[in-house]
Scaffold this motif. Structure first.
Motif, PDB file in Angstrom:
ATOM      1  N   GLY A 161       5.967  -8.817  -8.908  1.00 28.01           N
ATOM      2  CA  GLY A 161       5.072  -9.899  -8.530  1.00 28.01           C
ATOM      3  C   GLY A 161       5.057 -10.110  -7.032  1.00 28.01           C
ATOM      4  N   ASN A 162       4.563 -11.270  -6.605  1.00 31.10           N
ATOM      5  CA  ASN A 162       4.324 -11.505  -5.182  1.00 31.10           C
ATOM      6  C   ASN A 162       5.609 -11.557  -4.373  1.00 31.10           C
ATOM      7  N   TYR A 163       6.583 -12.359  -4.802  1.00 32.64           N
ATOM      8  CA  TYR A 163       7.795 -12.474  -3.984  1.00 32.64           C
ATOM      9  C   TYR A 163       8.618 -11.192  -4.033  1.00 32.64           C
ATOM     10  N   LEU A 164       8.589 -10.459  -5.158  1.00 34.48           N
ATOM     11  CA  LEU A 164       9.347  -9.209  -5.254  1.00 34.48           C
ATOM     12  C   LEU A 164       8.778  -8.134  -4.334  1.00 34.48           C
ATOM     13  N   ARG A 165       7.448  -8.052  -4.230  1.00 37.57           N
ATOM     14  CA  ARG A 165       6.881  -7.030  -3.344  1.00 37.57           C
ATOM     15  C   ARG A 165       7.230  -7.316  -1.893  1.00 37.57           C
ATOM     16  N   CYS A 166       7.257  -8.612  -1.514  1.00 40.61           N
ATOM     17  CA  CYS A 166       7.631  -8.958  -0.144  1.00 40.61           C
ATOM     18  C   CYS A 166       9.072  -8.542   0.140  1.00 40.61           C
ATOM     19  N   GLU A 167       9.977  -8.816  -0.792  1.00 39.60           N
ATOM     20  CA  GLU A 167      11.389  -8.481  -0.599  1.00 39.60           C
ATOM     21  C   GLU A 167      11.602  -6.972  -0.561  1.00 39.60           C
ATOM     22  N   ILE A 168      10.932  -6.240  -1.431  1.00 45.00           N
ATOM     23  CA  ILE A 168      11.112  -4.783  -1.492  1.00 45.00           C
ATOM     24  C   ILE A 168      10.606  -4.123  -0.216  1.00 45.00           C
ATOM     25  N   LEU A 169       9.406  -4.463   0.226  1.00 46.18           N
ATOM     26  CA  LEU A 169       8.844  -3.862   1.435  1.00 46.18           C
ATOM     27  C   LEU A 169       9.650  -4.247   2.671  1.00 46.18           C
ATOM     28  N   HIS A 170      10.166  -5.463   2.700  1.00 43.17           N
ATOM     29  CA  HIS A 170      10.976  -5.897   3.840  1.00 43.17           C
ATOM     30  C   HIS A 170      12.265  -5.083   3.925  1.00 43.17           C
ATOM     31  N   ARG A 171      12.927  -4.882   2.807  1.00 40.92           N
ATOM     32  CA  ARG A 171      14.177  -4.121   2.819  1.00 40.92           C
ATOM     33  C   ARG A 171      13.943  -2.645   3.112  1.00 40.92           C
ATOM     34  N   ALA A 172      12.786  -2.132   2.698  1.00 39.74           N
ATOM     35  CA  ALA A 172      12.471  -0.724   2.971  1.00 39.74           C
ATOM     36  C   ALA A 172      11.883  -0.523   4.365  1.00 39.74           C
ATOM     37  N   SER A 173      11.659  -1.610   5.114  1.00 38.17           N
ATOM     38  CA  SER A 173      11.074  -1.546   6.461  1.00 38.17           C
ATOM     39  C   SER A 173       9.728  -0.826   6.447  1.00 38.17           C
ATOM     40  N   ILE A 174       8.889  -1.181   5.492  1.00 37.81           N
ATOM     41  CA  ILE A 174       7.562  -0.565   5.340  1.00 37.81           C
ATOM     42  C   ILE A 174       6.505  -1.619   5.650  1.00 37.81           C
ATOM     43  N   ALA A 175       5.528  -1.252   6.467  1.00 35.27           N
ATOM     44  CA  ALA A 175       4.420  -2.159   6.774  1.00 35.27           C
ATOM     45  C   ALA A 175       3.638  -2.430   5.493  1.00 35.27           C
ATOM     46  N   PRO A 176       3.359  -3.683   5.168  1.00 30.77           N
ATOM     47  CA  PRO A 176       2.736  -3.991   3.872  1.00 30.77           C
ATOM     48  C   PRO A 176       1.342  -3.413   3.694  1.00 30.77           C
ATOM     49  N   PHE A 177       0.606  -3.223   4.785  1.00 31.58           N
ATOM     50  CA  PHE A 177      -0.754  -2.716   4.672  1.00 31.58           C
ATOM     51  C   PHE A 177      -0.851  -1.244   5.088  1.00 31.58           C
ATOM     52  N   ALA A 178       0.257  -0.522   4.954  1.00 30.93           N
ATOM     53  CA  ALA A 178       0.223   0.931   5.113  1.00 30.93           C
ATOM     54  C   ALA A 178      -0.420   1.545   3.875  1.00 30.93           C
ATOM     55  N   CYS A 222       1.057  -2.881  -0.421  1.00 34.36           N
ATOM     56  CA  CYS A 222       1.355  -4.216  -0.951  1.00 34.36           C
ATOM     57  C   CYS A 222       0.411  -4.601  -2.078  1.00 34.36           C
ATOM     58  N   GLU A 223      -0.823  -4.092  -2.065  1.00 31.67           N
ATOM     59  CA  GLU A 223      -1.775  -4.403  -3.118  1.00 31.67           C
ATOM     60  C   GLU A 223      -1.559  -3.521  -4.342  1.00 31.67           C
ATOM     61  N   VAL A 224      -1.171  -2.279  -4.131  1.00 28.00           N
ATOM     62  CA  VAL A 224      -0.879  -1.386  -5.255  1.00 28.00           C
ATOM     63  C   VAL A 224       0.332  -1.891  -6.039  1.00 28.00           C
ATOM     64  N   MET A 225       1.262  -2.536  -5.345  1.00 31.38           N
ATOM     65  CA  MET A 225       2.466  -3.025  -6.018  1.00 31.38           C
ATOM     66  C   MET A 225       2.185  -4.137  -7.020  1.00 31.38           C
ATOM     67  N   LEU A 226       1.025  -4.763  -6.952  1.00 32.67           N
ATOM     68  CA  LEU A 226       0.651  -5.768  -7.936  1.00 32.67           C
ATOM     69  C   LEU A 226      -0.158  -5.164  -9.080  1.00 32.67           C
ATOM     70  N   ASN A 227      -0.411  -3.860  -9.025  1.00 27.72           N
ATOM     71  CA  ASN A 227      -1.104  -3.169 -10.110  1.00 27.72           C
ATOM     72  C   ASN A 227      -0.071  -2.830 -11.187  1.00 27.72           C
ATOM     73  N   GLN A 228      -0.159  -3.523 -12.322  1.00 24.17           N
ATOM     74  CA  GLN A 228       0.863  -3.389 -13.360  1.00 24.17           C
ATOM     75  C   GLN A 228       0.809  -2.052 -14.087  1.00 24.17           C
ATOM     76  N   ALA A 229      -0.225  -1.253 -13.866  1.00 23.37           N
ATOM     77  CA  ALA A 229      -0.259   0.087 -14.447  1.00 23.37           C
ATOM     78  C   ALA A 229       0.762   1.005 -13.785  1.00 23.37           C
ATOM     79  N   TYR A 230       1.192   0.658 -12.562  1.00 23.46           N
ATOM     80  CA  TYR A 230       2.176   1.471 -11.833  1.00 23.46           C
ATOM     81  C   TYR A 230       3.479   0.712 -11.615  1.00 23.46           C
ATOM     82  N   PHE A 231       3.400  -0.556 -11.214  1.00 22.45           N
ATOM     83  CA  PHE A 231       4.587  -1.351 -10.878  1.00 22.45           C
ATOM     84  C   PHE A 231       4.681  -2.530 -11.855  1.00 22.45           C
ATOM     85  N   ASN A 232       5.065  -2.215 -13.055  1.00 24.77           N
ATOM     86  CA  ASN A 232       5.121  -3.207 -14.124  1.00 24.77           C
ATOM     87  C   ASN A 232       6.192  -4.261 -13.825  1.00 24.77           C
ATOM     88  N   GLY A 233       5.776  -5.514 -13.788  1.00 27.19           N
ATOM     89  CA  GLY A 233       6.717  -6.607 -13.589  1.00 27.19           C
ATOM     90  C   GLY A 233       6.924  -7.023 -12.151  1.00 27.19           C
TER      91      GLY A 233
END
Length: 339
Positions: free
Chosen positions: A113-130, A100-111
């Motif tokens: 933000g906070n609500y998008l990372r929550c939605e993406i991880l929720h749909r992928a059924s991935i624990a945010p702090f994995a 969840c913290e790497v997803m806010l690093n714009q060098a890898y996940f450009n664009g």
């Protein structure tokens, strides 16, 4: 021929946007304006109500991408390059952190933000702090870009790929009929459309936790092994709007039985009011306040109050009067000291 070209790098913040209008319809929050040579002129203005956006002039080679150098490829419009950029750099130290913290690093996940990372991880059924590296290992770096053009029905029935969702979820926001919805000037209908699309972010029944950068992460299920040990939930999402305060409970009635009412200190039922007990510390403070003061204490308090009053009166006098008063006191002291 110039080796570099000047570019204007604009960061929109949350609600920044460009607006093309005449001078008479210029927005009051237009902070940057480009005027045409027409008569009457038109204006392209950068409108930002919240003032989170910024802009600056940068020098770059003509062949370089329009992003700043510290940003990676766009996951929506440069999906293949975005996927390779992430999966070919898994040995970077950044991927030892929570996903969840790497997803806010714009060098890898450009664009993203906070609500998008929550939605993406929720749909992928991935624990945010994995661990990010463990989440991404095994994914294929080379994919057919035609996969990104699959229909919504096809994507719903397919097994969700995490990096594919980084393309699909932002694309869904762009495809919303009524717009994004978090513009402070948007209508209630647009905001409702956006909130109906949201599945996880601030939704009832979801857990939340601040990450190591202080950003609130919303999720469902286990948090993951890299979750902060000392962090607690920052608040529960309400199922509905709070009931009005002016609705009082009948005697013996509870808020669960009457959803239109909510108990407050003023509307507490008599049964609860009678059974409430004060804490020992509060009882001690009450007993101390009720205890009568001794004559010596009263006399000392009166003397201190008189001195304070005299100082306040002296400070309020004009400077000339204060000088005369001081001179009078000096003469009095001198007379007392004369043998």
């Amino acid at each position: 021929r110039r080796a570099t070209v000047a570019r204007l790098l604009v960061r929109f913040g949350m609600s920044g946007r460009f607006q093309f209008t005449t001078r008479g319809h210029l927005h009051k929050h237009a902070h940057l304006m480009f005027t045409t040579n027409e008569d009457p002129p038109h204006i392209l203005s950068f409108v930002d109500v919240r003032r989170f956006g910024t802009w600056r002039e940068v020098e770059a080679a003509p062949a370089e991408p329009p992003w700043s150098p510290d940003r990676g490829p766009d996951p929506v419009f440069e999906y293949a390059a975005f996927r390779r950029n992430v999966l070919e750099r898994l040995e970077d130290s950044a991927f030892k952190k929570p996903i969840c913290e790497v997803m806010l690093n714009q060098a890898y996940f450009n664009g993203i933000g906070n609500y998008l990372r929550c939605e993406i991880l929720h749909r992928a059924s991935i624990a945010p702090f994995a661990v990010a590296k463990e989440v991404l290992q095994g994914l294929d770096a080379d994919v057919d870009t035609k996969d990104t053009k699959a229909t919504k029905k096809q994507r719903a029935t397919a097994t969700p790929d995490f990096l594919q969702l980084c393309h699909d979820v932002p694309q869904e926001v762009l495809d919303l009929k009524d717009g994004v919805g978090y513009d402070p000037e948007c209508s209630e209908e647009k905001y409702r459309s956006f909130m109906n699309w949201i599945q996880c972010y601030t939704k009832p029944g979801m857990s939340n936790m601040r990450d190591h950068n202080g950003r609130t992460m919303w999720f469902k299920g286990p948090a993951g092994k890299l979750a902060p040990k000392t962090q607690k939930s920052v608040g529960k999402a309400r199922l509905t709007k709070p009931p009005p305060r002016d609705v009082k409970l009948e005697e013996g009635e509870t808020a669960a039985a009457n959803p239109k009412a909510r108990q407050t200190r003023k509307t507490r039922t008599p049964a609860k009011a009678a059974g409430k007990k004060s804490s020992p510390a509060k009882a001690t403070r009450k007993a101390t306040a009720a205890k009568p003061k001794s004559p010596a204490a009263k006399k000392g308090r009166t003397a201190r109050g008189a001195v304070a009053d005299e100082k306040r009166v002296a400070a309020s006098r004009p400077a000339s009067k204060r000088a005369k008063s001081t001179a009078t006191k000096v003469k009095t002291v001198q007379k007392q000291q004369t043998p």
